[in-house]
Structures are given as C-alpha cells and as structure tokens.
Design a protein around this motif. Structure first.
Motif, PDB file in Angstrom:
ATOM      1  N   LEU A  71       0.797  -1.223   0.000  1.00 49.34           N
ATOM      2  CA  LEU A  71       0.000   0.000   0.000  1.00 49.34           C
ATOM      3  C   LEU A  71       0.834   1.279   0.000  1.00 49.34           C
ATOM      4  N   PRO A  72       1.916   1.368   0.825  1.00 50.85           N
ATOM      5  CA  PRO A  72       2.709   2.597   0.772  1.00 50.85           C
ATOM      6  C   PRO A  72       3.247   2.873  -0.631  1.00 50.85           C
ATOM      7  N   ARG A  73       3.725   1.817  -1.310  1.00 47.17           N
ATOM      8  CA  ARG A  73       4.227   1.999  -2.667  1.00 47.17           C
ATOM      9  C   ARG A  73       3.098   2.381  -3.622  1.00 47.17           C
ATOM     10  N   LEU A  74       1.920   1.793  -3.399  1.00 46.76           N
ATOM     11  CA  LEU A  74       0.787   2.086  -4.284  1.00 46.76           C
ATOM     12  C   LEU A  74       0.432   3.564  -4.226  1.00 46.76           C
ATOM     13  N   PHE A  75       0.387   4.123  -3.026  1.00 40.16           N
ATOM     14  CA  PHE A  75       0.044   5.539  -2.900  1.00 40.16           C
ATOM     15  C   PHE A  75       1.167   6.426  -3.440  1.00 40.16           C
ATOM     16  N   GLY A  78       0.701   6.422  -7.053  1.00 42.98           N
ATOM     17  CA  GLY A  78      -0.384   7.305  -7.455  1.00 42.98           C
ATOM     18  C   GLY A  78       0.066   8.750  -7.575  1.00 42.98           C
ATOM     19  N   PHE A  79       0.813   9.230  -6.587  1.00 37.73           N
ATOM     20  CA  PHE A  79       1.316  10.602  -6.650  1.00 37.73           C
ATOM     21  C   PHE A  79       2.275  10.766  -7.832  1.00 37.73           C
ATOM     22  N   GLN A  80       3.076   9.731  -8.104  1.00 38.59           N
ATOM     23  CA  GLN A  80       3.993   9.777  -9.241  1.00 38.59           C
ATOM     24  C   GLN A  80       3.214   9.898 -10.553  1.00 38.59           C
ATOM     25  N   ARG A  83       1.575  13.424 -10.879  1.00 37.77           N
ATOM     26  CA  ARG A  83       2.545  14.495 -11.144  1.00 37.77           C
ATOM     27  C   ARG A  83       2.844  14.631 -12.634  1.00 37.77           C
ATOM     28  N   THR A  84       2.526  13.619 -13.422  1.00 37.91           N
ATOM     29  CA  THR A  84       2.737  13.715 -14.868  1.00 37.91           C
ATOM     30  C   THR A  84       1.625  14.508 -15.551  1.00 37.91           C
ATOM     31  N   ASN A  85       0.594  14.897 -14.776  1.00 37.71           N
ATOM     32  CA  ASN A  85      -0.544  15.646 -15.312  1.00 37.71           C
ATOM     33  C   ASN A  85      -1.131  14.999 -16.569  1.00 37.71           C
ATOM     34  N   PRO A  86      -1.542  13.743 -16.460  1.00 30.05           N
ATOM     35  CA  PRO A  86      -2.052  13.065 -17.655  1.00 30.05           C
ATOM     36  C   PRO A  86      -3.410  13.612 -18.086  1.00 30.05           C
ATOM     37  N   VAL A 103      -9.415   6.397  -6.299  1.00 30.18           N
ATOM     38  CA  VAL A 103     -10.007   7.222  -5.226  1.00 30.18           C
ATOM     39  C   VAL A 103      -8.963   8.039  -4.468  1.00 30.18           C
ATOM     40  N   MET A 104      -7.734   8.042  -4.957  1.00 28.41           N
ATOM     41  CA  MET A 104      -6.701   8.854  -4.307  1.00 28.41           C
ATOM     42  C   MET A 104      -6.988  10.339  -4.492  1.00 28.41           C
ATOM     43  N   PRO A 105      -6.528  11.182  -3.550  1.00 27.50           N
ATOM     44  CA  PRO A 105      -6.686  12.623  -3.721  1.00 27.50           C
ATOM     45  C   PRO A 105      -6.072  13.078  -5.047  1.00 27.50           C
ATOM     46  N   GLY A 106      -6.820  13.837  -5.796  1.00 27.90           N
ATOM     47  CA  GLY A 106      -6.337  14.330  -7.083  1.00 27.90           C
ATOM     48  C   GLY A 106      -6.790  13.489  -8.258  1.00 27.90           C
TER      49      GLY A 106
END
Length: 346
Positions: A71-75, A78-80, A83-86, A103-106
């Motif tokens: 889970l830590p890697r998964l989140f 997600g942020f990674q 950050r690419t602004n797809p 369902v992650m923020p952003g």
C-alpha cells in the motif's frame, strides 16, 4: 499546477505476463492512430522488456526500488502518476489496487475509464448448466474499448505487431538454415498443461525433421529438469529455460518460425511479434477471448467437447470437474504435428 497535457495518457496493467503482452497490439494501434500521444505504462518491473520496444511509451514499475509493491508503494505510485498531469488514465486491469488509485486525492481531476471484464457472459460460458457456448469479445478488443471510451478512436489490425529483434551475440540455436519452432508445453494450471508423456510423443514427431530446431520454453525446476532430459533424448531439441534474460528470450521468440503454446503467456509473447501460434486448449477455450493475437481460429486446437462437454470449465483453468484435467490430452500429438506441418508449408 500545470494544465494536463493532451499528449500524455497513463495505462495501468500490472500483470500477468500474457495479459501485458496482449496489450501490445492495442498500444501499437493507438500509437499508429494517435502518433502524438505519449504513453506511460504501469506494470510489474520484470515485464518492462515486453513494452519497452514500443516507441513513445515510458514504463513505470509497479514496485519500488527495493521491490515493495504494498500500500505505501501504491500511494507513492499514485502521486507519481498524477505528477505527470495526464489527460486521462486507462485502467486495463480493473482490480483492487487500480480501484484504490482511482479514489486517491487528485484522481478525480483526471478522466478514468476501466476495463469491462465481461464477468456475466464469462460466467455463462463456463457454468455447468445452461451453458452459453458462444465466442465473447476478445481481450484485445476489451482493452481497445477503454481507449475508445476516453475519446481515442482506434482499430486494431493484424499489422499491429512488433518487428523481430536481433538475436544476442554468440547464441547457438542449431543449424543456421533450420526453422526455429518454439514449444511451451506447460501452463500455470494442470488443466492447461500438456501431459509430459504426450510432449515426448510430440517431440518424437517433430525433432526428426532435419530442417527444424525445437526450442523449449518454460520455467520452474520441474519443467527445467524435464527440458534437460528431453534435450539429451531427442535430436534438434534445445531448452531455453534459464539461459537468457527476458529481453534476450523475447529476441529468440521474435525470430521463431512458429510457436506451439498452451493457453499461456508464451503464445501471447510470440503473437505480439506476428509469429504464427498453434495454441492447445484443455479446460479453457478461446471463446473466452484469450486467443493469441492475429491467429486464425483454425490455429486453436481445442479439447473434444463431445468427450468433455463442460469445457470451458473456467476462464483461467484453475477449476474443473474430476477427470477434466485430462481434457487437453484429447488434442493428440499427431494433430498438433499436422497443424505445424501445414503452417510450415504456407
């Protein structure tokens, strides 16, 4: 924050090897139709060589540098990704981990579409009573539909395959003029694996051909031990198990004249290079949508449904009634050898 780029699309398909390989023709069709797109493909790190040859595709490994995929890697992943602004995310896996990313923020700022696995029709195809025995949409088309829902039109064509790769230097695959035939006789489940005794009969039929070299593909200690024995027992037979990196093995597969595979990843790896594939089916069936890409129906040799009327018993081959583990044996070695001879004459 920078505005999302209309040229960046994130694609999620974490596993398995064969399913990742099935994505290749779809991604090639997408790039052919929309050459401006930059694709970011997220999958297990060991599958990177499968995707890496597609121009304009960057691969992000699912795992962290220390191999963690929890889970830590998964989140962090997600942020990674965000950050690419797809412009959008295409979820070609649709499993718990990809649903968590949604369902992650952003994530709500980015359009998402996910794979429709067709669970209801697959259940109807594989159930024992009132079975609906009819072909379903292929896995390739299911993936293509995800991109269409995001607004990217595409049509997957037979030419959407990778070119052959250069063989590793110094590799010896037998006589240079001989045709290379791949054989991957095993799979993850017994109901999809060809019985060793029948593999030996098949090798007896194929290995005597002076113009052919048989290359055995697979892994695991039991398989490797069998391959070593067959390599010494039959002429023109070589084991590929443990000899190469994945990139090198893919180069070998791309240079095959033909691949004989069960319902397993090796058939999809060969098909993504446009290599003809003779696929052998036991308790599963190509009607579920997992036939190798670009192959005519006649290349799929299926279990005798008069003898085993409940085939397919499952989508993945992991469940079947007692005695059905022998269904694949109803495809006899002479039948496989005959199809190989037919394709080599073409």
């Amino acid at each position: 924050m920078a505005k999302p780029s209309d040229k960046t699309l994130v694609v999620l398909r974490f596993s398995a090897l064969g399913d990742v390989a099935m994505c290749v023709p779809v991604l090639l069709a997408l790039k052919r139709t929309h050459p401006h797109l930059n694709l970011i493909f997220v999958t297990k790190g060991r599958f990177l060589p499968v995707i890496a040859a597609i121009p304009g595709v960057r691969v992000i490994p699912l795992e962290s540098e220390n191999g963690n995929s929890g889970l830590p890697r998964l989140f962090s992943l997600g942020f990674q990704i965000f950050r690419t602004n797809p412009a959008a995310v295409a979820d070609l896996h649709n499993v718990l981990r990809t649903k968590l990313l949604r369902v992650m923020p952003g994530s709500w700022l980015t359009p998402w579409r996910h794979l429709d696995k067709g669970r209801a029709e697959k259940a109807a195809l594989t159930r024992e009573e009132n079975k609906v025995f009819a072909p379903l949409m292929s896995g390739h088309e299911r993936s293509a539909e995800v991109f269409r829902k995001l607004g990217y039109s595409l049509q997957v064509e037979a030419s959407d395959v990778l070119p052959a790769r250069s063989l590793p230097e110094g590799i010896n695959l037998g006589a240079e003029e001989a045709k290379l035939i791949g054989l991957a006789p095993f799979a993850a489940h017994a109901g999809k694996s060809y019985p060793p005794a029948l593999v030996e009969e098949l090798l007896g039929l194929l290995s005597g051909k002076a113009d052919c070299n048989i290359l055995l593909f697979g892994g695991g200690k039991k398989e490797t031990d069998l391959f070593s024995r067959w390599e010494s027992q039959y002429p023109n037979v070589q084991s590929m198990a443990g000899r190469f990196s994945m990139s090198e093995e893919l180069a070998v597969i791309s240079n095959l004249e033909l691949m004989i595979s069960m319902d397993s990843g090796n058939g999809h790896l060969a098909a993504m290079f446009g290599v003809p594939v003779v696929s052998v089916w036991g308790v599963t069936h190509p009607y579920a949508g997992f036939a190798p890409f670009g192959q005519p129906d006649s290349n799929s040799l299926t279990a005798d449904r008069e003898q085993f009327p409940l085939v397919p018993t499952s989508v993945y081959g992991n469940t079947y009634p007692e005695g059905y583990e022998q269904a694949i044996a109803s495809v006899n070695p002479a039948q496989i050898a005959g199809k190989v001879a037919e394709l080599l004459r073409q």
